[in-house]
Write a protein that holds these residues in place. Sequence first.
Motif, PDB file in Angstrom:
ATOM      1  N   ASP A  40       1.025  -1.258   0.104  1.00  0.00           N
ATOM      2  CA  ASP A  40      -0.229   0.104  -0.040  1.00  0.00           C
ATOM      3  C   ASP A  40       1.248   1.733   0.107  1.00  0.00           C
ATOM      4  OD1 ASP A  40      -2.561  -1.586   0.115  1.00  0.00           O
ATOM      5  OD2 ASP A  40      -2.780  -0.705   2.468  1.00  0.00           O
ATOM      6  N   VAL A  41       0.675   2.584  -0.521  1.00  0.00           N
ATOM      7  CA  VAL A  41       0.764   3.205  -0.365  1.00  0.00           C
ATOM      8  C   VAL A  41      -0.329   4.791   0.584  1.00  0.00           C
ATOM      9  CG1 VAL A  41       2.037   3.572  -3.042  1.00  0.00           C
ATOM     10  CG2 VAL A  41       0.288   4.666  -2.887  1.00  0.00           C
ATOM     11  N   THR A  42       0.472   5.666   1.296  1.00  0.00           N
ATOM     12  CA  THR A  42      -0.133   6.425   1.315  1.00  0.00           C
ATOM     13  C   THR A  42      -0.116   7.601   0.588  1.00  0.00           C
ATOM     14  OG1 THR A  42       1.118   5.840   3.733  1.00  0.00           O
ATOM     15  CG2 THR A  42       0.994   8.424   3.462  1.00  0.00           C
ATOM     16  N   LEU A  43      -1.494   8.366   0.894  1.00  0.00           N
ATOM     17  CA  LEU A  43      -1.903   9.514  -0.488  1.00  0.00           C
ATOM     18  C   LEU A  43      -2.291  10.487   1.151  1.00  0.00           C
ATOM     19  CD1 LEU A  43      -3.644   7.681  -3.650  1.00  0.00           C
ATOM     20  CD2 LEU A  43      -1.194   8.603  -2.832  1.00  0.00           C
ATOM     21  N   LYS A  44      -1.815  11.785   0.769  1.00  0.00           N
ATOM     22  CA  LYS A  44      -2.320  12.860   1.994  1.00  0.00           C
ATOM     23  C   LYS A  44      -3.622  14.007   0.751  1.00  0.00           C
ATOM     24  CE  LYS A  44       1.190  12.709   4.298  1.00  0.00           C
ATOM     25  NZ  LYS A  44       3.555  12.801   4.612  1.00  0.00           N
ATOM     26  N   ILE A  45      -4.646  14.191   0.944  1.00  0.00           N
ATOM     27  CA  ILE A  45      -5.144  14.381  -0.230  1.00  0.00           C
ATOM     28  C   ILE A  45      -6.325  15.503   0.970  1.00  0.00           C
ATOM     29  CG2 ILE A  45      -8.139  13.337  -1.268  1.00  0.00           C
ATOM     30  CD1 ILE A  45      -6.289  10.962  -2.016  1.00  0.00           C
ATOM     31  N   THR A  46      -6.460  16.245   0.331  1.00  0.00           N
ATOM     32  CA  THR A  46      -7.526  17.334   0.602  1.00  0.00           C
ATOM     33  C   THR A  46      -8.487  17.271  -0.241  1.00  0.00           C
ATOM     34  OG1 THR A  46      -5.531  18.919   1.387  1.00  0.00           O
ATOM     35  CG2 THR A  46      -8.020  19.815   1.344  1.00  0.00           C
ATOM     36  N   ASP A  47      -9.507  17.387   1.089  1.00  0.00           N
ATOM     37  CA  ASP A  47     -11.108  17.150  -0.444  1.00  0.00           C
ATOM     38  C   ASP A  47     -11.387  18.497  -0.480  1.00  0.00           C
ATOM     39  OD1 ASP A  47     -12.254  18.139   1.829  1.00  0.00           O
ATOM     40  OD2 ASP A  47     -12.880  16.267   2.164  1.00  0.00           O
ATOM     41  N   ARG A  48     -12.366  18.940  -1.304  1.00  0.00           N
ATOM     42  CA  ARG A  48     -13.042  19.998  -1.834  1.00  0.00           C
ATOM     43  C   ARG A  48     -13.887  20.913  -0.601  1.00  0.00           C
ATOM     44  NH1 ARG A  48     -15.506  16.747  -6.915  1.00  0.00           N
ATOM     45  NH2 ARG A  48     -13.589  17.249  -8.216  1.00  0.00           N
ATOM     46  N   LEU A  62       0.968  18.881  -4.776  1.00  0.00           N
ATOM     47  CA  LEU A  62       1.515  19.606  -3.636  1.00  0.00           C
ATOM     48  C   LEU A  62       2.511  19.528  -3.686  1.00  0.00           C
ATOM     49  CD1 LEU A  62      -1.417  20.139  -1.540  1.00  0.00           C
ATOM     50  CD2 LEU A  62      -0.832  21.413  -3.410  1.00  0.00           C
ATOM     51  N   ASN A  63       3.425  18.069  -4.025  1.00  0.00           N
ATOM     52  CA  ASN A  63       4.447  18.182  -3.311  1.00  0.00           C
ATOM     53  C   ASN A  63       5.263  17.622  -4.673  1.00  0.00           C
ATOM     54  OD1 ASN A  63       3.669  15.403  -3.365  1.00  0.00           O
ATOM     55  ND2 ASN A  63       4.714  14.871  -1.743  1.00  0.00           N
ATOM     56  N   ASP A  64       6.902  17.063  -4.243  1.00  0.00           N
ATOM     57  CA  ASP A  64       7.362  16.739  -5.585  1.00  0.00           C
ATOM     58  C   ASP A  64       7.862  15.397  -5.693  1.00  0.00           C
ATOM     59  OD1 ASP A  64       9.287  17.417  -7.882  1.00  0.00           O
ATOM     60  OD2 ASP A  64      11.071  17.410  -6.122  1.00  0.00           O
ATOM     61  N   VAL A  65       6.421  14.521  -5.787  1.00  0.00           N
ATOM     62  CA  VAL A  65       6.777  13.134  -6.266  1.00  0.00           C
ATOM     63  C   VAL A  65       6.388  13.183  -7.797  1.00  0.00           C
ATOM     64  CG1 VAL A  65       5.428  11.445  -6.172  1.00  0.00           C
ATOM     65  CG2 VAL A  65       4.834  12.122  -4.156  1.00  0.00           C
ATOM     66  N   THR A  66       7.455  11.965  -8.300  1.00  0.00           N
ATOM     67  CA  THR A  66       7.842  11.778 -10.041  1.00  0.00           C
ATOM     68  C   THR A  66       6.776  11.428  -9.957  1.00  0.00           C
ATOM     69  OG1 THR A  66      10.206  11.678  -9.294  1.00  0.00           O
ATOM     70  CG2 THR A  66       9.495  11.221 -11.456  1.00  0.00           C
ATOM     71  N   LYS A  77      -4.337  24.705 -12.557  1.00  0.00           N
ATOM     72  CA  LYS A  77      -3.039  25.745 -12.755  1.00  0.00           C
ATOM     73  C   LYS A  77      -1.774  25.362 -13.191  1.00  0.00           C
ATOM     74  CE  LYS A  77      -5.488  26.523  -7.727  1.00  0.00           C
ATOM     75  NZ  LYS A  77      -4.787  26.769  -6.150  1.00  0.00           N
ATOM     76  N   GLY A  78      -0.920  24.938 -13.099  1.00  0.00           N
ATOM     77  CA  GLY A  78       0.703  24.630 -13.215  1.00  0.00           C
ATOM     78  C   GLY A  78       0.797  23.541 -12.547  1.00  0.00           C
ATOM     79  N   ASN A  79       0.185  23.066 -11.804  1.00  0.00           N
ATOM     80  CA  ASN A  79       0.078  21.673 -10.919  1.00  0.00           C
ATOM     81  C   ASN A  79      -0.936  20.716 -11.379  1.00  0.00           C
ATOM     82  OD1 ASN A  79      -1.362  23.300  -8.778  1.00  0.00           O
ATOM     83  ND2 ASN A  79      -0.347  22.563  -7.090  1.00  0.00           N
ATOM     84  N   SER A  80      -1.965  21.427 -12.136  1.00  0.00           N
ATOM     85  CA  SER A  80      -3.061  20.718 -12.291  1.00  0.00           C
ATOM     86  C   SER A  80      -2.673  19.069 -12.915  1.00  0.00           C
ATOM     87  CB  SER A  80      -4.118  21.142 -12.979  1.00  0.00           C
ATOM     88  OG  SER A  80      -4.915  22.795 -12.466  1.00  0.00           O
ATOM     89  N   ARG A  81      -3.097  18.416 -12.365  1.00  0.00           N
ATOM     90  CA  ARG A  81      -3.123  17.015 -13.322  1.00  0.00           C
ATOM     91  C   ARG A  81      -5.107  16.544 -12.654  1.00  0.00           C
ATOM     92  NH1 ARG A  81       1.760  13.567 -14.410  1.00  0.00           N
ATOM     93  NH2 ARG A  81       0.428  12.823 -15.367  1.00  0.00           N
ATOM     94  N   LEU A  82      -5.260  15.344 -13.646  1.00  0.00           N
ATOM     95  CA  LEU A  82      -6.104  14.480 -13.883  1.00  0.00           C
ATOM     96  C   LEU A  82      -6.282  12.787 -12.978  1.00  0.00           C
ATOM     97  CD1 LEU A  82      -7.562  15.038 -17.401  1.00  0.00           C
ATOM     98  CD2 LEU A  82      -7.840  16.216 -15.832  1.00  0.00           C
ATOM     99  N   GLY A  83      -6.939  12.627 -12.235  1.00  0.00           N
ATOM    100  CA  GLY A  83      -6.393  11.772 -11.181  1.00  0.00           C
ATOM    101  C   GLY A  83      -6.814  10.574 -11.825  1.00  0.00           C
ATOM    102  N   ASP A 126       3.932   6.729  -3.466  1.00  0.00           N
ATOM    103  CA  ASP A 126       3.884   6.985  -2.165  1.00  0.00           C
ATOM    104  C   ASP A 126       4.395   8.665  -1.462  1.00  0.00           C
ATOM    105  OD1 ASP A 126       3.714   5.760   0.494  1.00  0.00           O
ATOM    106  OD2 ASP A 126       5.774   5.725   0.162  1.00  0.00           O
ATOM    107  N   GLY A 127       3.218   8.557  -0.751  1.00  0.00           N
ATOM    108  CA  GLY A 127       3.883   9.787  -0.508  1.00  0.00           C
ATOM    109  C   GLY A 127       3.215  11.329  -1.116  1.00  0.00           C
ATOM    110  N   LEU A 128       2.684  10.829  -2.483  1.00  0.00           N
ATOM    111  CA  LEU A 128       1.473  11.822  -3.074  1.00  0.00           C
ATOM    112  C   LEU A 128       1.329  13.142  -2.089  1.00  0.00           C
ATOM    113  CD1 LEU A 128       1.579  13.351  -5.899  1.00  0.00           C
ATOM    114  CD2 LEU A 128      -0.478  11.819  -6.399  1.00  0.00           C
ATOM    115  N   GLU A 129       1.364  14.023  -2.072  1.00  0.00           N
ATOM    116  CA  GLU A 129      -0.647  15.538  -1.678  1.00  0.00           C
ATOM    117  C   GLU A 129      -0.282  16.188  -2.658  1.00  0.00           C
ATOM    118  OE1 GLU A 129       1.591  17.630   1.308  1.00  0.00           O
ATOM    119  OE2 GLU A 129       3.255  16.797   1.921  1.00  0.00           O
ATOM    120  N   ILE A 130      -2.223  15.641  -2.854  1.00  0.00           N
ATOM    121  CA  ILE A 130      -2.997  16.202  -3.861  1.00  0.00           C
ATOM    122  C   ILE A 130      -4.145  17.139  -2.732  1.00  0.00           C
ATOM    123  CG2 ILE A 130      -2.344  15.102  -5.471  1.00  0.00           C
ATOM    124  CD1 ILE A 130      -5.775  14.232  -5.050  1.00  0.00           C
ATOM    125  N   GLU A 131      -4.494  18.076  -3.099  1.00  0.00           N
ATOM    126  CA  GLU A 131      -5.683  18.926  -3.130  1.00  0.00           C
ATOM    127  C   GLU A 131      -7.065  18.805  -4.663  1.00  0.00           C
ATOM    128  OE1 GLU A 131      -7.515  23.433  -2.765  1.00  0.00           O
ATOM    129  OE2 GLU A 131      -5.348  22.875  -2.680  1.00  0.00           O
TER     130      GLU A 131
END
Length: 108
Positions: free
Chosen positions: A3-11, A60-64, A83-89, A99-104
């Motif tokens: 398992d990987v840990t993900l840090k997610i800020t919801d809407r 939100l962080n520097d995960v490749t 934004k410049g850091n936008s991605r499609l989930g 592992d450790g990815l942080e998103i909003e």
Amino acid sequence: MMDVTLKITDRQGQFHEIQAPTDMNMNLMEVVRMYELAEEGTIGICGGMAMCASCQCYVLNDVTLPEKSDDEEAMLWEAFNVKGNSRLGCQIHITPEIDGLEIELAPE
């Protein structure tokens, strides 16, 4: 199985630290739906085909992450709140490398 840990800020601005399996061929959008971190019917409307941008998130962080595909670039070009850091989930697969990815989650 890993398992990987993900840090997610919801809407609503609430922070969640969750575990996501790497052995089920899931993507980030599916994990958000599995944990019910967005209201039903507001994320993954196209089923993960990079055609609606309802799963847009901000990294939100520097995960490749893998490079954006042409389809993802095109969809983000047409989306709102990009934004410049936008991605499609739906285009971010759950692998040990994230592992450790942080998103909003982006607004609807």
